[in-house]
Structures are given as C-alpha cells and as structure tokens.
Design a protein around this motif. Structure first.
Motif, short mmCIF file in Angstrom:
data_model
loop_
_atom_site.label_atom_id
_atom_site.label_comp_id
_atom_site.label_asym_id
_atom_site.label_seq_id
_atom_site.Cartn_x
_atom_site.Cartn_y
_atom_site.Cartn_z
N PHE A 45 -23.23 41.03 -37.28
CA PHE A 45 -22.89 40.15 -36.00
C PHE A 45 -24.39 39.74 -35.52
CE2 PHE A 45 -19.32 42.64 -36.79
CZ PHE A 45 -18.27 41.73 -37.23
N ASP A 89 -17.49 40.76 -27.22
CA ASP A 89 -18.45 40.01 -26.34
C ASP A 89 -17.75 39.77 -24.83
OD1 ASP A 89 -20.49 39.03 -25.27
OD2 ASP A 89 -20.82 37.17 -26.68
N PHE A 115 -21.39 45.78 -26.67
CA PHE A 115 -21.94 44.67 -27.33
C PHE A 115 -22.37 43.54 -26.39
CE2 PHE A 115 -21.63 40.88 -30.10
CZ PHE A 115 -22.38 41.08 -31.16
N PRO A 166 -17.90 44.11 -32.25
CA PRO A 166 -18.78 43.05 -31.73
C PRO A 166 -17.65 42.32 -30.39
CG PRO A 166 -17.80 42.50 -33.55
CD PRO A 166 -17.59 44.14 -33.61
N ARG A 184 -26.29 42.33 -25.93
CA ARG A 184 -26.50 40.80 -25.99
C ARG A 184 -27.38 40.32 -24.90
NH1 ARG A 184 -24.90 35.99 -24.58
NH2 ARG A 184 -22.78 36.85 -23.66
#
Length: 502
Positions: free
Chosen positions: A114, A224, A230, A222, A234
């Motif tokens: 990812f 978000d 995660f 992943p 980011r």
C-alpha cells in the motif's frame, strides 16, 4: 401510518444478507479463477483474506508461501489480502522477468503493498521510462567516489559515538537488544550523510518522532482513518518530506555561494544548480525543493531499515562464526588501528577485501528486504501455463533467490565472494538483494561501505557475545528482517582506547 426504523431494517435484512452473500460468492469465484492451479488457500476470509495472519505474524505467513512455491515446477504460490490477489515468486528467472518488465503495460514497482498511499504518487520507485532515467542520471553525482569518500568520515564519527554510548548502557554481565540502538545510529547516520548541517537539533528530534510513526505504520493494516497507525504514518511522511524540502532549500543557498559539498544533498544541489543555470528561465524536472525532499525521503527509507537489518545479522553471524571474526580482525588490524586516531580512508576501505566479502555474504544470506512488491498493470503471461491477472500484487522473493545457484547456499561462507571463487560473478543472477533491471538500488555502494565500516569498527573496538536463547536467531519482520530477540549481546571494550577522530 409511521414505519419505524427497526421495521424497515427487519424488512430489508433478508435482501441485504442476500446481496452480501452474493458479493462473498463472487469474491471467492474471482479468487479461484485467478488462482487457477497454483498452490494457495482454497477459500479465503471474505474481504480481509489472510491479512490478519500476515500482520500478526509475517514470518510463518511468508514461510508458508515459500514452501508452497517450492512444491511447483515454476516456483509460484498465491494468496489474498484485503481484496488484493497476491502472487509469490520463488524462481530467480521469473523474478528477473518481473524486474525486466517494469513499464505501464506490465509491472509497476510499489515497494510496499500500500506504498502509494504512504509515499505519494510521485515517488522515485514509481517512475518509469525516460522520466525515471533522467532522475537517476541526476542522482548519480551523489554516489561518485568523491562523494562516497566524503560520507565515510560522517559515517565513522557517528558509528564511534554510538558504540561508546552502547558500552555505557551494557556490559559483560548485562546483555542489550541492539536493534533499536542500531536503528537510531543508522537514522542519525542517514540524516548526517544525506542532509548534513541542515537539520537543526530541534528538527532532528521532530524528524525522529515522525519517522517512528512511519516505521510503525508500515506493519499495520492500511486503515486510513484518524487514530490508526497507517493514517499516522501517512501524515508523518508528509511532514518528513516538508522538513527535507527545507534542507534542499538551504543547500541550494550554500551551493550557490560556491562552497564545497559536505553531504549528499550538497552534491545533488551542486549539480541541480548547474542544470538550472543551463536551462535558463525554465527549471529542469525534479528540481523543486518539495520533489527533492520526497526523493531524499526515499533514500532515507531505503538506507535506514535495510542497513539496520544487515548490521544486526553481521553481529549475529560473526558471533556464531568465530573463525570468520578472527580473520576480519586480523585484516582490519593490518590496515587500521583505533590508536592511530585517524579515519579509515576510502583507499583503506578498498583494501579490506575479506571484510567486504563478509558484508556481501551477510546480505546474501539475510537479504534485508526479502521481497520487492510490484502491481500488475495488465494481464501478464508469466509462464506458458499461468497469466498474472491485472491488479495482482506480485512478490518476487530476493531472499529465496539467494538460496539458489550458490554451492551450499545455507552456509555462511564469505570466501565465496573472494577472487579465487568469484561466486558474485558466477551466480550474479541469484544475488538480488539490491534488485535488478532499471530500478536496481542506486546506493548499493554506499550501503556496502557502511556495512564494511561498521564491521571494521565494531569488531576492532568491541568484544561481543550473543545472549543466545532458543529461537533467538529466527527471522522477525520489522519490516525488514532481524533476529527474533532483537540481537541481544553482551558488550565490552576491546581496544586500549577509543580513537580520537577529528
């Protein structure tokens, strides 16, 4: 007459369950069609697949994929993770086929399943064709012999600083897990080598804080959403890139005044400013501060975790092979001693042939980044019998390739890399730790130099012994591989005094 929410829900529930059942059925059928006759789970958990087992304990997950791949003539196996069909490749020849076909209509290198969500769309590893060639050409001045020689002084000063601090914490009766300490040493080394004086102590502290967020997020699902690892990773990457962009701006100012380069970004900006001047009003591609910050972060990520892995395995393997350790110490002592109070020069580094052979064998036997994820941009006929479907994540295993071709591949044998046997040339095709093709690691000479310097200094300055327990040398993914016990060692000073490097 009013109808309550619960009445509506009760009425719709059978239909919703029917739709959900149909979607799950379609998912299983799609998976089985993509799987074809390759080994892998017959049925997968809806929507999640085997993501939980992968995140919870990656080592047995990938060991199972490798064992399944060994059972087939082509060396392939499959699985399913969060809506993504994956193909594991053990075969060296098929791994090369992936590396050689990185292009829009074949495979896209992603570095992490990812990765685009984490690193952004404009990362060096996602580039292809002429754009990628142009950027690698601009990066080349960062790794010339002159540049690498400049970095060795920075590397040695930081290695020495951290080895001294390790001895203040541990001793002959108290073992230390050195993984985090190696990681911190490498993070400081990367910062000093890549951006030198442009990262203030305050910025460095924030940088380390954000990099830890990033590291943790690499190994999580992943998701978000706020509060999840995660998402934190980011956002941390964005802050890290902004910090590095500020370093690029400061370096441009310094290089424009005609001063000599003292770190990687200086060599890069020196060349960039020449191109900007030659281009006139139109700036050349990839020359903005933010773009350069992003690419510096790519370097940092590549150097940081992979290097930490190799340092830990070097300590582990040298401890369990005392004959190799003694040969390293004899070679280094004939070239450099701590009492000389001098840096190991680039020329002396080149003389350490056996120590470099040890470094290369460490990397072969324990390839830090065991796999190089790619995404299939289109259906791709990998073999006569099997076509990789579009959208599949493909995992060529550089780790598995290291155990193919080489004589007695499970044996730690640095002599295989010496001129008498030159297995590095004979079996070059199987040594894939730095990748292959257009995206082969541009900084591999820097990585080898760093490992050789660490081995030379660590073995000369420190006496060490592993605190061995059952399974301590088993592989753990963090995300590169390291010993399961984080490499616990007893440490004591070996040299009569530490060098005074100035």
């Amino acid at each position: 007459m009013d109808i309550s929410f619960w009445e509506i829900l009760t009425t719709l529930t059978p239909y919703l369950l029917s739709v959900l059942t149909f979607l799950i059925f379609l998912e299983q059928i799609s998976y089985l069609k993509k799987k074809s006759t390759l080994p892998g789970p017959t049925l997968v958990l809806p929507f999640l697949g085997n993501a939980i087992s992968l995140v919870r304990n990656p080592t047995p997950f990938w060991d199972t994929q490798a064992d399944l791949a060994k059972s087939t003539p082509d060396g392939l196996s499959v699985n399913y993770i969060i809506g993504k069909f994956i193909v594991f490749i053990r075969s060296t020849d098929l791994s090369h086929k992936i590396f050689a076909n990185v292009r829009p209509d074949a495979f896209h290198l992603v570095g992490h399943p990812f990765g685009k969500k984490l690193f952004g769309e404009h990362n060096l590893i996602y580039m292809m064709g002429q754009d990628h060639k142009d950027l690698r050409r601009r990066i080349a001045p960062n790794f010339t012999p002159r540049a690498l020689s400049t970095y060795t002084h920075l590397q040695q000063a930081i290695i020495l600083k951290h080895l001294k601090s390790w001895l203040c914490i541990g001793n002959e009766s108290k073992s230390l897990p050195i993984r985090i300490m190696c990681r911190d040493m490498n993070l400081e080394t990367s910062q000093k080598v890549f951006v030198g004086p442009y990262l203030s102590p305050e910025a460095q502290e924030r940088f380390n804080y954000d990099y830890n967020f990033f590291n943790v997020g690499l190994m999580k699902l992943p998701i978000d959403l706020p509060g999840f690892a995660f998402r934190n990773a980011r956002l941390a990457v964005s802050r890290l890139i902004e910090t590095l962009a500020g370093c690029a701006e400061l370096s441009k100012d310094k290089m424009s005044s005609g001063k000599e380069p003292t770190c990687l970004i200086d060599f890069w900006m020196q060349e960039t400013l020449r191109e900007v001047e030659a281009a006139g009003e139109k700036s050349p591609p990839h020359s903005s501060d933010l773009e350069i910050g992003g690419h510096i972060f790519d370097f940092l990520f590549a150097a940081q975790d992979a290097s930490t892995s190799s340092l830990l395995w070097a300590v582990t393997l040298l401890d369990s092979h005392q004959d190799v350790l003694e040969k390293v110490r004899r070679e280094v002592a004939g070239i450099w001693t701590p009492e000389s109070d001098k840096f190991i020069t680039a020329e002396q580094l080149r003389e350490m042939k056996y120590t470099e052979a040890v470094a290369r064998e460490v990397i072969r036997l324990k390839a830090p980044a065991t796999m190089v994820p790619h995404i299939a941009g289109e259906d791709f006929p990998l073999t006569k019998e099997y076509t990789i479907p579009k959208g599949a994540i493909v995992f060529p295993s550089v780790y598995e390739s290291s155990f193919q071709g080489f004589p007695e591949p499970e044996r730690f044998d640095p002599d295989r890399f010496l001129p008498d046997r030159h297995e590095d040339q004979v079996y070059k095709r199987n040594f894939l730790a730095f990748g292959a093709g257009a995206h082969q690691c541009v900084g591999q000479r820097y990585a080898i130099n760093h490992l050789v310097l660490f081995i030379a200094m660590f073995t000369s300055l420190i006496d060490f012994k592993r605190d061995r327990t059952d399974g301590c040398d088993d592989i753990n993914y963090v995300p590169t591989i390291c010993p399961k016990d984080d490499c616990r060692v007893f440490l004591s000073q070996r040299c009569t005094r530490f060098p005074d490097l100035k």
